[in-house]
Design an enzyme around this catalytic site. Structure first.
Site: not given
Length: 380
Positions: A92, A270, A308, A310, A313, A344
């Protein structure tokens, strides 16, 4: 190698899915960029960020210029080598941080002079210096320097800030083009301003198109105006920007914000929310946010989100990732709790983006979005 190329692979109403091709890699759109403010996506190693499906991350010009310093990062091989991330990085411009530190700043046509929030030292951030810092960092997508004012400002203030931002955008473009080899291998985005005023947004878009950028950001939103007002702006703002270039909504946001913005034609996002929430005990799920501090989770052996994929999980059924364990870690202020919760959350966001891309390709985005909103309810 391709410096920068954007292609649209499928559409579903205003929504698009496609890819940005750059020398550092391909960015699948719609894309979510985890925020690596100070050279790190907080609580995660670069390999863990990449494993989540992230194609690109965001670095912060303001914070990196103050610590460790852009020149030092350049001497150490640039931000990619410094932090161990080999995929694209967007930086940025520092404009948002300047606004948030308004009591420490003084604005002029030259730029913004400010006191460091770290040690009180004085600095000048101008379009030229912002672009120079981003070049020293080795940014792959450089953002033009802009002036951001609250949406509650008077129209006169908003118009003046937008017009100054357009003058700064032209100076930013010139500074980028003067960057030698860096400009030959990387890209620059302009930032549309104009608060919630459609005519100001239209004028801003026209000025940016006249200058010419590789992509275009929609700035000045997600600063307290609320979702309804933001969506009302996004009903027209993306369409004011070139259809053949990426559209980036800066600083957004909550999962349902992202779904609604994708429906309106936005390609890139973002936000610090998945990492910040992870550090404060909030997990995102398809049923809505969970507060792991809540005692109701103390003996729940299930995963954060059964749908999920991930790693947190996935191992919950074997122990180590259950709501009960995460509740314990969060309440005990253990570092591992922040790490697992952040992992997660970042996976949740990246999985959501993959699902949105698939829904667009298959022509079922409206069904997907309506189902998501119906399930994504109150925090618990």
């Amino acid at each position: 190698m391709t410096r920068f190329a954007f292609s649209i692979h499928a559409t579903c109403g205003p929504a698009r899915t496609g890819a940005i091709e750059m020398e550092r890699g391909t960015i699948r759109t719609p894309a979510f960029m985890p925020v690596g403010t100070a050279g790190t996506v907080k609580a995660l190693r670069p390999a863990e960020v990449a494993a989540s499906g992230a194609d690109i991350i965001l670095g912060n010009t303001y914070h990196l210029m103050l610590r460790p310093g852009a020149e030092r990062v350049a001497r150490l091989g640039g931000l990619h080598a410094f932090m161990g991330w080999d995929r694209p990085i967007l930086t940025d411009s520092g404009g948002y941080q300047v606004m948030s530190l308004s009591d420490l700043t003084k604005r002029s046509e030259e730029g913004v002079s400010f006191k460091s929030h770290l040690d009180g030292s004085r600095h000048l951030l101008s379009p030229e210096r912002s672009i120079e810092i981003q070049r020293l960092l080795g940014s792959n997508i450089v953002m033009a320097f802009d002036e951001l004012v609250p949406t509650t400002s008077t129209r006169e203030v908003q118009a003046a800030a937008m017009e100054r931002s357009m003058r700064w955008a032209r100076r930013s473009r010139a500074a980028f083009e003067g960057g030698g080899a860096h400009a030959e291998h990387n890209a620059i985005f302009g930032i549309q301003q104009g608060a919630l005023d459609e005519s100001l947004r239209h004028a801003s878009a026209g000025a940016l198109i006249d200058i010419g950028f590789d992509g275009y950001a929609i700035g000045g939103l997600a600063v307290g105006e609320g979702q309804e007002a933001m969506f009302a702006c996004l009903d027209y703002a993306p369409g004011q920007l070139p259809a053949d270039r990426p559209r980036y909504l800066m600083g957004v946001g909550k999962p349902d914000d992202i779904v609604g913005a994708v429906e309106r034609g936005v390609d890139m996002f973002d936000c610090v929310m998945p990492t910040r929430s992870g550090r404060t005990g909030q997990a995102f799920t398809r049923e809505g946010p969970l507060n792991l501090r809540n005692a109701r989770h103390a003996e729940d052996t299930g995963p954060l989100d059964p749908s999920c994929p991930c790693p947190v999980c996935a191992v919950a059924v074997a122990g180590g990732g259950s709501r009960a364990y995460l509740h314990h870690l969060v309440r005990s202020q253990e570092i591992l709790g922040a790490m697992l919760m952040t992992q997660h959350n970042v996976w949740f966001y990246e999985t959501l983006m993959a699902d949105l891309r698939a829904a667009i390709v298959e022509g079922r985005l409206t069904v997907f979005a309506n189902d998501f909103r119906a399930r994504y309810t109150r925090p618990t």
